[in-house]
Design an enzyme around this catalytic site. Structure first.
Site, PDB file in Angstrom:
ATOM      1  N   HIS A  30     -58.479  29.431  49.626  1.00 65.39           N
ATOM      2  CA  HIS A  30     -57.724  28.149  49.120  1.00 65.39           C
ATOM      3  C   HIS A  30     -57.020  27.276  49.835  1.00 65.39           C
ATOM      4  CE1 HIS A  30     -57.624  30.422  45.420  1.00 65.39           C
ATOM      5  NE2 HIS A  30     -58.250  29.590  45.225  1.00 65.39           N
ATOM      6  N   LYS A  54     -54.911  32.101  30.359  1.00 67.00           N
ATOM      7  CA  LYS A  54     -55.208  32.936  30.923  1.00 67.00           C
ATOM      8  C   LYS A  54     -53.672  33.783  31.636  1.00 67.00           C
ATOM      9  CE  LYS A  54     -59.075  31.988  33.766  1.00 67.00           C
ATOM     10  NZ  LYS A  54     -59.440  31.326  34.924  1.00 67.00           N
ATOM     11  N   ARG A 103     -68.347  26.816  47.326  1.00 65.68           N
ATOM     12  CA  ARG A 103     -68.476  28.134  47.930  1.00 65.68           C
ATOM     13  C   ARG A 103     -70.400  29.119  48.232  1.00 65.68           C
ATOM     14  NH1 ARG A 103     -64.195  31.640  44.408  1.00 65.68           N
ATOM     15  NH2 ARG A 103     -65.715  30.795  42.818  1.00 65.68           N
ATOM     16  N   SER A 140     -59.356  34.941  43.970  1.00 65.71           N
ATOM     17  CA  SER A 140     -58.382  35.763  43.520  1.00 65.71           C
ATOM     18  C   SER A 140     -58.573  36.531  43.177  1.00 65.71           C
ATOM     19  CB  SER A 140     -57.345  34.562  42.465  1.00 65.71           C
ATOM     20  OG  SER A 140     -57.151  33.236  43.797  1.00 65.71           O
TER      21      SER A 140
HETATM   22  O1  PNS Z   1     -58.784  28.008  40.046  1.00 65.46           O
HETATM   23  P1  PNS Z   1     -59.602  27.760  39.364  1.00 65.46           P
HETATM   24  O2  PNS Z   1     -59.160  28.353  38.001  1.00 65.46           O
HETATM   25  O3  PNS Z   1     -61.393  28.056  39.072  1.00 65.46           O
HETATM   26  O4  PNS Z   1     -59.261  26.156  38.585  1.00 65.46           O
HETATM   27  C1  PNS Z   1     -59.882  25.429  37.876  1.00 65.46           C
HETATM   28  C2  PNS Z   1     -59.430  24.184  37.071  1.00 65.46           C
HETATM   29  C3  PNS Z   1     -57.899  24.643  37.119  1.00 65.46           C
HETATM   30  C4  PNS Z   1     -58.947  23.494  38.632  1.00 65.46           C
HETATM   31  C5  PNS Z   1     -59.904  23.444  36.038  1.00 65.46           C
HETATM   32  O5  PNS Z   1     -59.600  24.547  34.669  1.00 65.46           O
HETATM   33  C6  PNS Z   1     -58.748  22.385  35.648  1.00 65.46           C
HETATM   34  O6  PNS Z   1     -58.947  21.721  36.020  1.00 65.46           O
HETATM   35  N1  PNS Z   1     -57.774  22.584  34.731  1.00 65.46           N
HETATM   36  C7  PNS Z   1     -56.958  21.459  33.853  1.00 65.46           C
HETATM   37  C8  PNS Z   1     -57.677  21.265  32.984  1.00 65.46           C
HETATM   38  C9  PNS Z   1     -58.475  20.437  32.311  1.00 65.46           C
HETATM   39  O7  PNS Z   1     -58.607  18.994  32.802  1.00 65.46           O
HETATM   40  N2  PNS Z   1     -59.632  20.663  31.430  1.00 65.46           N
HETATM   41  C10 PNS Z   1     -61.011  20.130  32.461  1.00 65.46           C
HETATM   42  C11 PNS Z   1     -61.728  19.843  33.089  1.00 65.46           C
HETATM   43  S1  PNS Z   1     -63.208  18.825  33.359  1.00 65.46           S
END
Ligand code: PNS
Length: 173
Positions: A30, A54, A103, A140
């Site tokens: 990150h 979560k 990745r 993570s």
């Molecule tokens: O570190 P992660 O858990 O892979 O991140 C995923 C994250 C938090 C970037 C994604 O789930 C997100 O953008 N969540 C916010 C809610 C949202 O906007 N959802 C619609 C995505 S198209």
């Protein structure tokens, strides 16, 4: 915090981007993406997105504090949490770009779906940065699993995160 001033940018709108994620906790992977984004944009917002379904190892405030500590040296990174859609975070702060690390090809399918959904919802663009190959296997979740079983993750997270992880996992044992 003071955002570093960019010579010649007086009177111009600051170029902003967001690096979103769960960051439970932030890893060197990150950090590498945030560092690279911070060279491309005037201000990089790190958004710790809250997912109520979560439960994390670290509380959101703890994640924020760790990210603040490890990004302080960049001088143009703002860290905060957000409960809601990423596009709303962007709208409220006038952020036109999301920067994400990729990745591997396996990341691509879901990332593409999210990028297209976000663009369709609000016009925000997503820019993908290829992860440094040193960290292409890193997440993570894996860091937490390896650390929980006593494996060495010192090369995968910043020292302050390692310290927090060690302390937290000792309490959980
Ligand atoms: O570190 P992660 O858990 O892979 O991140 C995923 C994250 C938090 C970037 C994604 O789930 C997100 O953008 N969540 C916010 C809610 C949202 O906007 N959802 C619609 C995505 S198209």
């Amino acid at each position: 915090m003071t955002i570093r001033s960019v010579p010649g940018s007086e009177g111009h709108q600051l170029r902003r981007a967001v690096c979103p994620g769960s960051f439970d906790p932030i890893t060197n992977g990150h950090l590498d993406i945030i560092a690279r984004a911070s060279k491309l944009y005037d201000v990089v917002h790190v958004a710790v997105m809250i997912n109520k379904s979560k439960s994390g190892l670290f509380a959101v405030d703890e994640r924020i504090e760790l990210i603040r500590q490890v990004t302080a040296e960049f001088g143009n990174v703002e860290v905060e949490s957000f409960h809601g859609l990423l596009v709303d975070f962007c709208k409220q702060r006038d952020i036109p770009a999301i920067v994400k690390g990729l990745r591997a090809v396996s990341d691509f399918d879901y990332e593409l779906q999210m990028a297209q959904m976000n663009n369709g919802l609000s016009g925000v663009e997503t820019l993908f940065v290829p992860t440094n190959p040193t960290y292409s296997f890193l997440s993570s979740s894996l860091v937490k699993e390896v650390a929980a079983w006593g494996g060495d993750v010192a090369h995968l997270v910043p020292p302050v995160v390692l310290e927090a992880l060690t302390e937290r996992l000792a309490k959980e044992r």
